[in-house]
Design a protein around this motif. Structure first.
Motif, PDB file in Angstrom:
ATOM      1  N   GLN A  44      10.541  55.056  34.707  1.00 27.99           N
ATOM      2  CA  GLN A  44      10.738  53.675  34.262  1.00 27.99           C
ATOM      3  C   GLN A  44      11.628  53.675  33.019  1.00 27.99           C
ATOM      4  N   GLU A  58      10.326  56.743  31.062  1.00 29.39           N
ATOM      5  CA  GLU A  58       8.973  57.302  31.114  1.00 29.39           C
ATOM      6  C   GLU A  58       8.700  57.828  32.519  1.00 29.39           C
ATOM      7  N   VAL A  61       3.440  59.354  37.388  1.00 22.19           N
ATOM      8  CA  VAL A  61       3.120  60.087  38.614  1.00 22.19           C
ATOM      9  C   VAL A  61       2.547  59.144  39.670  1.00 22.19           C
ATOM     10  N   ARG A  62       2.843  59.439  40.932  1.00 21.25           N
ATOM     11  CA  ARG A  62       2.342  58.668  42.072  1.00 21.25           C
ATOM     12  C   ARG A  62       1.712  59.611  43.081  1.00 21.25           C
ATOM     13  N   ILE A  93       4.140  68.147  36.805  1.00 23.97           N
ATOM     14  CA  ILE A  93       4.893  66.958  36.365  1.00 23.97           C
ATOM     15  C   ILE A  93       5.986  67.369  35.367  1.00 23.97           C
ATOM     16  N   ASN A 117       3.685  61.589  29.956  1.00 26.69           N
ATOM     17  CA  ASN A 117       2.339  61.276  29.450  1.00 26.69           C
ATOM     18  C   ASN A 117       1.475  62.535  29.434  1.00 26.69           C
ATOM     19  N   SER A 119      -2.395  63.884  28.814  1.00 28.95           N
ATOM     20  CA  SER A 119      -3.812  63.531  28.680  1.00 28.95           C
ATOM     21  C   SER A 119      -4.482  64.312  27.564  1.00 28.95           C
ATOM     22  N   ASP A 179       1.095  56.254  22.230  1.00 24.58           N
ATOM     23  CA  ASP A 179       1.037  55.297  23.337  1.00 24.58           C
ATOM     24  C   ASP A 179      -0.086  54.287  23.139  1.00 24.58           C
ATOM     25  N   ASP A 180       0.033  53.133  23.779  1.00 25.14           N
ATOM     26  CA  ASP A 180      -1.014  52.093  23.749  1.00 25.14           C
ATOM     27  C   ASP A 180      -1.378  51.737  22.315  1.00 25.14           C
ATOM     28  N   LYS A 203       0.823  46.823  26.022  1.00 22.53           N
ATOM     29  CA  LYS A 203       1.150  45.638  26.813  1.00 22.53           C
ATOM     30  C   LYS A 203       0.234  44.459  26.501  1.00 22.53           C
ATOM     31  N   GLU A 239       7.865  41.572  30.664  1.00 25.98           N
ATOM     32  CA  GLU A 239       8.145  41.012  31.987  1.00 25.98           C
ATOM     33  C   GLU A 239       9.054  39.797  31.936  1.00 25.98           C
ATOM     34  N   GLY A 257       9.620  47.633  30.741  1.00 24.79           N
ATOM     35  CA  GLY A 257       8.830  46.694  31.531  1.00 24.79           C
ATOM     36  C   GLY A 257       9.591  46.194  32.739  1.00 24.79           C
ATOM     37  N   TYR A 258       8.896  45.414  33.574  1.00 26.75           N
ATOM     38  CA  TYR A 258       9.475  44.967  34.835  1.00 26.75           C
ATOM     39  C   TYR A 258      10.740  44.148  34.634  1.00 26.75           C
ATOM     40  N   PRO A 263       8.981  51.115  37.586  1.00 25.88           N
ATOM     41  CA  PRO A 263       9.147  52.565  37.761  1.00 25.88           C
ATOM     42  C   PRO A 263       9.702  52.833  39.162  1.00 25.88           C
TER      43      PRO A 263
HETATM   44  P1  C2E Z   1       0.659  53.916  30.565  1.00 25.48           P
HETATM   45  O1  C2E Z   1       1.080  55.260  30.073  1.00 25.48           O
HETATM   46  O2  C2E Z   1       0.323  52.893  29.528  1.00 25.48           O
HETATM   47  O3  C2E Z   1       1.849  53.424  31.513  1.00 25.48           O
HETATM   48  C1  C2E Z   1       2.272  52.088  31.623  1.00 25.48           C
HETATM   49  C2  C2E Z   1       1.748  51.450  32.893  1.00 25.48           C
HETATM   50  O4  C2E Z   1       2.172  50.073  32.922  1.00 25.48           O
HETATM   51  C3  C2E Z   1       2.310  52.067  34.172  1.00 25.48           C
HETATM   52  O5  C2E Z   1       1.301  51.920  35.162  1.00 25.48           O
HETATM   53  C4  C2E Z   1       3.503  51.164  34.497  1.00 25.48           C
HETATM   54  O6  C2E Z   1       3.867  51.195  35.856  1.00 25.48           O
HETATM   55  C5  C2E Z   1       2.935  49.828  34.086  1.00 25.48           C
HETATM   56  N1  C2E Z   1       3.975  48.867  33.709  1.00 25.48           N
HETATM   57  C6  C2E Z   1       5.184  49.107  33.154  1.00 25.48           C
HETATM   58  N2  C2E Z   1       5.866  47.962  32.928  1.00 25.48           N
HETATM   59  C7  C2E Z   1       5.058  46.962  33.341  1.00 25.48           C
HETATM   60  C8  C2E Z   1       5.182  45.515  33.366  1.00 25.48           C
HETATM   61  O7  C2E Z   1       6.185  44.935  32.952  1.00 25.48           O
HETATM   62  N3  C2E Z   1       4.120  44.822  33.870  1.00 25.48           N
HETATM   63  C9  C2E Z   1       2.979  45.422  34.331  1.00 25.48           C
HETATM   64  N4  C2E Z   1       2.003  44.643  34.811  1.00 25.48           N
HETATM   65  N5  C2E Z   1       2.829  46.771  34.320  1.00 25.48           N
HETATM   66  C10 C2E Z   1       3.852  47.529  33.820  1.00 25.48           C
HETATM   67  P2  C2E Z   1       0.929  53.118  36.139  1.00 25.48           P
HETATM   68  O8  C2E Z   1       2.159  53.860  36.558  1.00 25.48           O
HETATM   69  O9  C2E Z   1       0.039  52.565  37.195  1.00 25.48           O
HETATM   70  O10 C2E Z   1       0.089  54.099  35.212  1.00 25.48           O
HETATM   71  C11 C2E Z   1      -1.136  53.722  34.662  1.00 25.48           C
HETATM   72  C12 C2E Z   1      -1.614  54.710  33.644  1.00 25.48           C
HETATM   73  O11 C2E Z   1      -1.894  55.967  34.278  1.00 25.48           O
HETATM   74  C13 C2E Z   1      -0.590  55.026  32.565  1.00 25.48           C
HETATM   75  O12 C2E Z   1      -0.618  54.040  31.549  1.00 25.48           O
HETATM   76  C14 C2E Z   1      -1.079  56.383  32.102  1.00 25.48           C
HETATM   77  O13 C2E Z   1      -2.152  56.246  31.221  1.00 25.48           O
HETATM   78  C15 C2E Z   1      -1.565  57.009  33.393  1.00 25.48           C
HETATM   79  N6  C2E Z   1      -0.478  57.838  33.954  1.00 25.48           N
HETATM   80  C16 C2E Z   1       0.519  57.502  34.790  1.00 25.48           C
HETATM   81  N7  C2E Z   1       1.307  58.569  35.059  1.00 25.48           N
HETATM   82  C17 C2E Z   1       0.786  59.600  34.349  1.00 25.48           C
HETATM   83  C18 C2E Z   1       1.155  60.987  34.189  1.00 25.48           C
HETATM   84  O14 C2E Z   1       2.160  61.473  34.745  1.00 25.48           O
HETATM   85  N8  C2E Z   1       0.348  61.757  33.391  1.00 25.48           N
HETATM   86  C19 C2E Z   1      -0.739  61.240  32.747  1.00 25.48           C
HETATM   87  N9  C2E Z   1      -1.458  62.059  31.967  1.00 25.48           N
HETATM   88  N10 C2E Z   1      -1.091  59.944  32.853  1.00 25.48           N
HETATM   89  C20 C2E Z   1      -0.337  59.136  33.649  1.00 25.48           C
END
Ligand code: C2E
Ligand code: CA
Ligand code: CA
Ligand code: CA
Length: 279
Positions: A44, A58, A61-62, A93, A117, A119, A179-180, A203, A239, A257-258, A263
């Motif tokens: 993303q 950023e 992972v999927r 990753i 990211n 953990s 982050d966050d 966010k 967004e 963001g979107y 992503p």
């Molecule tokens: P995060 O690190 O806070 O990642 C941001 C999340 O917000 C991502 O969700 C992303 O797709 C989503 N996002 C980005 N822009 C927007 C937007 O404009 N609107 C909305 N509604 N959402 C947006 P995702 O990909 O589902 O990941 C969720 C969480 O899972 C991540 O939060 C992170 O904590 C974890 N994660 C994802 N990939 C990895 C990774 O490769 N390794 C680790 N350790 N954690 C991961």
């Protein structure tokens, strides 16, 4: 006997039981999923408001599982953290994304840096610096192309260990994002003490930045805080154009963001369409 208890008898179906059970099922598929190539990476973009261009991305992972379907990282990452699979997964990753970054360097791609990211369990295990050094070396990638996103909760309870690890990674030339940001309890203390580079505003504060006076005030405060400590600041989850307009006025450095891009898989990233409206 059962009927006397009425609806209270369905205690076995309590969501936490179901969730624990689901997490256990997921955990059993992790290793084979990694071997079978069921995990893949999306990127993303982060849009830099100073240079009006996308300069980093950023890594997210999927997992497309033939058994469980598409599972959200919000679900399987916590399960992987609990059973220890997060070590192997993050190693993969890092390797995959460094391979991609190496290719982007060679093709002079606009994305100059990837943010991975990390953990808490891996971060605090102190295996990370060595793991990263090896991967950067294997993929002939200078450390300046890599950034790590860590959350406050990762450092909250183990501040001294976290400090040492961050300092070590910084010495290697790797950038660190918090982050966050804003969702933890004692954010301010960490900003003062840690040798980090960037704050990522959560966010949940960005959602209302254009509609809520309070959210706007909080975001402004975080941006000022970042400036005070000479950190850059990224807004996540942008967004709407209205949110961007406010963030620009407040002096935010970058947005994600979107509005800019979801992503995407690397081949689906579109970075060249007209971005002038964001500048
Ligand atoms: P995060 O690190 O806070 O990642 C941001 C999340 O917000 C991502 O969700 C992303 O797709 C989503 N996002 C980005 N822009 C927007 C937007 O404009 N609107 C909305 N509604 N959402 C947006 P995702 O990909 O589902 O990941 C969720 C969480 O899972 C991540 O939060 C992170 O904590 C974890 N994660 C994802 N990939 C990895 C990774 O490769 N390794 C680790 N350790 N954690 C991961
Ligand atoms: Ca992140
Ligand atoms: Ca985040
Ligand atoms: Ca977040």
């Amino acid at each position: 006997h059962v009927k006397h208890h009425g609806k209270n008898d369905i205690v076995l179906y309590h969501p936490s039981f179901q969730q624990q059970d689901f997490e256990r099922q997921l955990a059993m598929s992790f290793q084979s999923a990694l071997q079978n190539g069921e995990f893949y990476l999306c990127y993303q973009p982060k849009f830099n408001l100073r240079t009006n261009s996308i300069d980093s991305a950023e890594v997210l992972v999927r997992w497309d599982s033939p058994i469980h379907g598409a599972v959200s990282p919000a679900v399987f990452i916590p399960a992987a953290e609990k059973n220890g699979f997060i070590f192997d997964l993050t190693k993969w990753i890092l390797e995959e994304s460094c391979r991609q970054m190496h290719h982007w360097v060679q093709t002079d791609h606009p994305i100059k840096r990837i943010a991975v990211n990390i953990s808490a369990p891996l971060f605090l295990s102190d295996r990370l610096p060595e793991m990263i050094s090896k991967i950067l070396k294997d993929f002939h990638l200078p450390a300046s192309h890599l950034e790590l996103e860590i959350t406050e909760t990762a450092i909250m309870e183990h501040f001294d260990e976290a400090f040492q690890i961050i300092a070590l990674l910084k010495k290697k030339g790797i950038a660190i994002s918090l982050d966050d940001f804003g969702t933890g309890v004692s954010s301010l203390t960490y900003v003062k003490k840690l040798p980090i580079d960037t704050l990522k505003i959560d966010k949940s504060f960005i959602d209302g930045v254009h509609t809520s006076f309070e959210d706007k005030a909080l975001v402004e405060m975080i941006i000022q805080l970042a400036k005070l400590f000479k950190l850059s600041v990224v807004a996540e989850g942008v967004e709407k154009q209205e949110q961007l307009n406010v963030l620009k006025k407040l002096g935010c450095d970058s947005i994600q963001g979107y509005l800019i891009s979801r992503p995407e898989r690397p081949e689906a990233l579109s970075l060249y369409k007209d971005r002038s409206k964001y500048g």
